[in-house]
Design an enzyme around this catalytic site. Sequence first.
Site: not given
Ligand code: ADP
Length: 449
Positions: A116, A157, A163, A201, A288, A290, A293, A336
């Site tokens: 990331k 993060k 996931g 956030y 992603n 790949r 889903v 799903r």
């Molecule tokens: P993963 O790779 O674990 O799926 P992501 O970065 O794709 O993580 O984030 C998954 C979900 O987490 C997003 O769809 C959103 O719901 C929440 N999220 C992630 N980053 C933020 C952010 N900066 N602000 C608010 N929600 C977030």
Amino acid sequence: MFEKVLIANRGEIALRIHRACREMGIRTVAVHSEADANAMHVRLADEAVCIGPARSADSYLNKSAIISAAIVTGADAIHPGFGFLSENADFAEMVESHGITFIGPTAAQMRKMGDKITARQAAIEAGLPVTPGSPSLDTVEDAKKWANEIGYPVIIKAKDGGGGKGMKVAFSDDDITEAYTMARAEAKAAFPSDVVYMEKYLQKPRHIEMQILADKYGNVVHLGERDCSIQRNNQKVIEESPSPALNQAQREEIGEIVRKAIEKIGYFNAGTLEFLFEDGKFYFLEMNTRLQVEHPVTEAVSGIDIVREQIRIASGAALGYEQKDIKFNGHAIECRINAENPETFTPCPGKITEWHAPGGLGVRVDSEIYSGYSIPPFYDSMIAKLIVHGHTRNSALMRVRRALEEFVIDGVSTTIPLHQEIISQAEYIDGMYNIHWLEEYMKSRKTEK
Ligand code: ADP
């Protein structure tokens, strides 16, 4: 073109890949764990190889067993599906070093976009809008400094996250220490690295992602967006395309930004760029590298078979069409369906005593289930994807309601009642939902009860 493809996955996605191969005249090899000997993908494939015991670590994640199976059966290519080894760059490299084609991007592209922090950097350089964020955070003091610079609330993060794990929100200096420590601990337990970073956030965003296809010769197209804001525990539950939140100008603008970014990054095969969307602005989340889903909703509105395109691109074929050739048609929704208690979400494996999938115009069911099949307790609880397509969002809504009514799955509990409830809510019908809507709705429903 390949003569034989090994499918390094299980469940509905293994079946999905098998179907694309068959329609291209390609023979298939299924691999399976001891628990999956009776699975539908194993029954339908031309050949099948048992690669180990039930535990994923011993079978579907067992790189050398899978590569040995490909060598023994003489497969020319491996399709990893999603989950399992699909984003494992070391696996892609191992496959290629044995003279077998990995159906996906290169290991180097996966490393760059799968992390990331480096993906954020590449996104910025390629002109994608991102959330304000930090580099990797080494100490709590570091976290505090960046949080004050970015402005609360912030989300910490894991750089290798996936996931929905390893993410913690902090609203002030009072909870930053806990958020930082917990995010690192969760990352350490779940991922190869416990390195974390921080982003602003966003409080009421939608999750909107763009599907792209790119060949090895620099041709890139996007296949429009998917709105995946109906989520529980940061996991998608219902997806649709197009997004009810975008107008045509916004759609074309983000499409062009994404297309140019992928050209710049030099990525090929299928990929998805995930964004948060708030107050008319996009913020890049992650890529992603790949198949997703929810790819069938895009297939429904674009008429393009994404798995077929992945195989063609990997074999060295050119896309053969340009952005202007892609026409979007109608509206698609995917539910799903999990074998879970719809109230508590505890997985509910067991024997399917009766199975009747809906059909008719505009209805697609991707599932490995059949009457008499026993769902093993070792894997993900998703057992079916229901995808409907209609001329308008309203006709897709009527169709998904009708299709859910027709579904019969006896023997185990499923999340069908939850889907029926969601699609009947005014906020869903009006398209007025964000990533928190489902959890807020479920909370309010509990207090009413
Ligand atoms: P993963 O790779 O674990 O799926 P992501 O970065 O794709 O993580 O984030 C998954 C979900 O987490 C997003 O769809 C959103 O719901 C929440 N999220 C992630 N980053 C933020 C952010 N900066 N602000 C608010 N929600 C977030």
